[in-house]
Design an enzyme around this catalytic site. Structure first.
Site, PDB file in Angstrom:
ATOM      1  N   THR A 101       0.899  -1.230  -0.150  1.00  0.00           N
ATOM      2  CA  THR A 101       0.036  -0.022  -0.120  1.00  0.00           C
ATOM      3  C   THR A 101       0.892   1.243   0.107  1.00  0.00           C
ATOM      4  O   THR A 101       1.777   1.236   0.612  1.00  0.00           O
ATOM      5  CB  THR A 101      -0.770  -0.031   1.111  1.00  0.00           C
ATOM      6  OG1 THR A 101      -1.458  -1.444   1.426  1.00  0.00           O
ATOM      7  CG2 THR A 101      -1.861   1.237   1.241  1.00  0.00           C
ATOM      8  N   THR A 102       0.419   2.230  -0.651  1.00  0.00           N
ATOM      9  CA  THR A 102       1.232   3.419  -0.714  1.00  0.00           C
ATOM     10  C   THR A 102       0.398   4.653  -0.398  1.00  0.00           C
ATOM     11  O   THR A 102      -0.973   4.407  -0.211  1.00  0.00           O
ATOM     12  CB  THR A 102       1.734   3.751  -2.022  1.00  0.00           C
ATOM     13  OG1 THR A 102       0.521   3.919  -3.129  1.00  0.00           O
ATOM     14  CG2 THR A 102       2.824   2.851  -2.584  1.00  0.00           C
ATOM     15  N   ALA A 124       7.486  -1.880   1.162  1.00  0.00           N
ATOM     16  CA  ALA A 124       8.120  -1.381  -0.266  1.00  0.00           C
ATOM     17  C   ALA A 124       6.977  -0.544  -0.856  1.00  0.00           C
ATOM     18  O   ALA A 124       6.025  -0.910  -1.129  1.00  0.00           O
ATOM     19  CB  ALA A 124       8.751  -2.465  -0.712  1.00  0.00           C
ATOM     20  N   PRO A 125       7.426   0.553  -1.638  1.00  0.00           N
ATOM     21  CA  PRO A 125       6.754   1.167  -2.574  1.00  0.00           C
ATOM     22  C   PRO A 125       6.517   0.376  -3.647  1.00  0.00           C
ATOM     23  O   PRO A 125       5.269   0.727  -4.629  1.00  0.00           O
ATOM     24  CB  PRO A 125       7.249   2.559  -2.867  1.00  0.00           C
ATOM     25  CG  PRO A 125       8.722   2.210  -2.599  1.00  0.00           C
ATOM     26  CD  PRO A 125       8.738   1.197  -1.378  1.00  0.00           C
ATOM     27  N   ASN A 126       7.347  -0.525  -4.186  1.00  0.00           N
ATOM     28  CA  ASN A 126       6.959  -1.151  -5.538  1.00  0.00           C
ATOM     29  C   ASN A 126       7.756  -2.676  -5.186  1.00  0.00           C
ATOM     30  O   ASN A 126       9.080  -2.785  -4.489  1.00  0.00           O
ATOM     31  CB  ASN A 126       7.572  -0.524  -6.334  1.00  0.00           C
ATOM     32  CG  ASN A 126       7.388  -1.063  -7.787  1.00  0.00           C
ATOM     33  OD1 ASN A 126       7.162  -2.259  -8.134  1.00  0.00           O
ATOM     34  ND2 ASN A 126       6.833  -0.374  -8.581  1.00  0.00           N
ATOM     35  N   HIS A 157      -0.022   6.561 -14.063  1.00  0.00           N
ATOM     36  CA  HIS A 157      -0.654   5.569 -13.519  1.00  0.00           C
ATOM     37  C   HIS A 157      -2.231   5.639 -13.961  1.00  0.00           C
ATOM     38  O   HIS A 157      -2.676   6.517 -14.598  1.00  0.00           O
ATOM     39  CB  HIS A 157      -0.829   5.711 -11.925  1.00  0.00           C
ATOM     40  CG  HIS A 157       0.502   5.033 -11.286  1.00  0.00           C
ATOM     41  ND1 HIS A 157       1.696   5.541 -11.117  1.00  0.00           N
ATOM     42  CD2 HIS A 157       0.837   3.728 -11.240  1.00  0.00           C
ATOM     43  CE1 HIS A 157       2.692   5.132 -10.565  1.00  0.00           C
ATOM     44  NE2 HIS A 157       2.093   3.776 -10.589  1.00  0.00           N
ATOM     45  N   HIS A 158      -2.980   4.665 -13.679  1.00  0.00           N
ATOM     46  CA  HIS A 158      -4.436   4.360 -14.332  1.00  0.00           C
ATOM     47  C   HIS A 158      -5.072   5.432 -13.519  1.00  0.00           C
ATOM     48  O   HIS A 158      -4.768   6.048 -12.456  1.00  0.00           O
ATOM     49  CB  HIS A 158      -4.968   3.062 -13.677  1.00  0.00           C
ATOM     50  CG  HIS A 158      -4.723   2.846 -12.370  1.00  0.00           C
ATOM     51  ND1 HIS A 158      -5.511   3.127 -11.497  1.00  0.00           N
ATOM     52  CD2 HIS A 158      -3.558   1.956 -11.670  1.00  0.00           C
ATOM     53  CE1 HIS A 158      -5.125   2.632 -10.211  1.00  0.00           C
ATOM     54  NE2 HIS A 158      -3.924   1.863 -10.676  1.00  0.00           N
ATOM     55  N   LYS A 161      -5.923   5.597  -9.370  1.00  0.00           N
ATOM     56  CA  LYS A 161      -4.797   5.756  -8.472  1.00  0.00           C
ATOM     57  C   LYS A 161      -5.186   6.930  -7.476  1.00  0.00           C
ATOM     58  O   LYS A 161      -5.424   8.065  -7.893  1.00  0.00           O
ATOM     59  CB  LYS A 161      -3.409   5.833  -9.065  1.00  0.00           C
ATOM     60  CG  LYS A 161      -2.427   5.615  -7.758  1.00  0.00           C
ATOM     61  CD  LYS A 161      -1.249   5.349  -8.422  1.00  0.00           C
ATOM     62  CE  LYS A 161      -0.124   5.337  -7.430  1.00  0.00           C
ATOM     63  NZ  LYS A 161      -0.270   4.391  -6.382  1.00  0.00           N
ATOM     64  N   GLY A 167       4.222   6.080  -4.670  1.00  0.00           N
ATOM     65  CA  GLY A 167       5.120   5.703  -3.797  1.00  0.00           C
ATOM     66  C   GLY A 167       6.419   5.289  -4.388  1.00  0.00           C
ATOM     67  O   GLY A 167       7.544   5.484  -4.056  1.00  0.00           O
TER      68      GLY A 167
END
Length: 269
Positions: A101-102, A124-126, A157-158, A161, A167
């Site tokens: 989750t960000t 982690a952001p990714n 991003h889509h 978001k 993030g």
């Protein structure tokens, strides 16, 4: 024989949740122990593998605590407020957690750090392996290009978001700022409009695009006089995030309480 890691997937009705379920059902060494979402979500009461056309013995529930209790590790890519509630269950039950989750504020990040004193957590952001390789490349590039190059981070991003910049974009900025000896909180510029004056040499700029079904594109631009270097990662699907999350869940099985990220999972420290 090593027992499979049992995972509980939060937000199973969402785009990332469905991808996590599909990946967990196909990945060796992983067992889908539970999948859950909030009451009224599309898949509650139905087969967790239905979107992927995979029959399972797992029904999507709406009791987060019961789902987490059935697993070894929580995997959560929902919203900050939901993730923190789920994390509290994980702490109480002594389960590890993978958090993708960000959009957390400082208090949310502090709550995750506090939880990691009791259980092992990957935050982690990714989670994609490729993105984490890019983080390392950025560290090297920024060290080499420390003089005479302006830094801009562009992400897309889509339309759904909820947070911006992403993030991942923020982590890219943090990596570059650290390599350059700067404080991102002091040098970040989030968008520009009107008469802004000349660009400050120490600035790290962020540009955000939202639209359509873009999974995630990130570029860090190092712009010098007469030359530009771009380091880009583009995601064609959410599967890399899901597979990275499962790697993280396996990593946590051998860890004591502590706060980790994907650089730890991949041995890139």
């Amino acid at each position: 024989m090593i027992s499979p890691i049992r995972v509980a997937i939060a937000g199973a009705s969402g785009r990332m949740g469905r991808m996590l379920v599909e990946a967990a059902l196909k990945e060796d060494g992983i067992t889908l122990a539970a999948a859950f979402d909030c009451p009224g979500s599309a898949l509650v009461g139905r087969n967790a593998g239905e979107p992927a056309g995979i029959p399972t013995g797992v029904t999507v529930g709406d009791d987060a605590a019961a789902a987490i209790a059935a697993a070894d590790c929580l995997i959560d890519f929902t919203r900050p407020e939901s993730t923190l509630l789920h994390l509290a269950h994980a702490v109480r039950l002594g389960k590890s957690a993978v958090i993708g989750t960000t959009g957390f504020d400082a208090a949310g990040k502090a709550a995750i750090a506090e939880a990691a004193r009791a259980i092992p957590v990957v935050f982690a952001p990714n989670m994609a392996v490729g993105v984490n390789a890019v983080f390392r490349l950025l560290d090297v590039a920024a060290s080499i290009l420390s003089e005479g190059f302006d830094v801009e981070v562009i992400e897309a991003h889509h339309r759904f978001k909820a947070d911006a910049p992403s993030g991942t974009a923020l982590r890219m900025g943090e990596v570059v700022a650290r390599a350059l000896g700067r404080d991102l909180g002091q040098c970040a510029v989030y968008g520009r409009e009107g008469t802004t004056g000349e660009r400050k040499a120490e600035a790290i700029g962020f540009s955000t695009i939202r639209g359509g079904d873009i999974v995630g594109d990130h570029t860090v631009l190092f712009a010098g006089i007469g030359e530009r270097i771009e380091i880009t990662h583009k995601s064609g699907s959410r599967m890399p995030y899901a597979l990275g999350s499962l790697k993280a869940a396996c990593f946590l099985a051998a860890q004591k309480p502590g706060l980790f990220d994907m650089q730890d999972v991949l041995g890139l420290r």
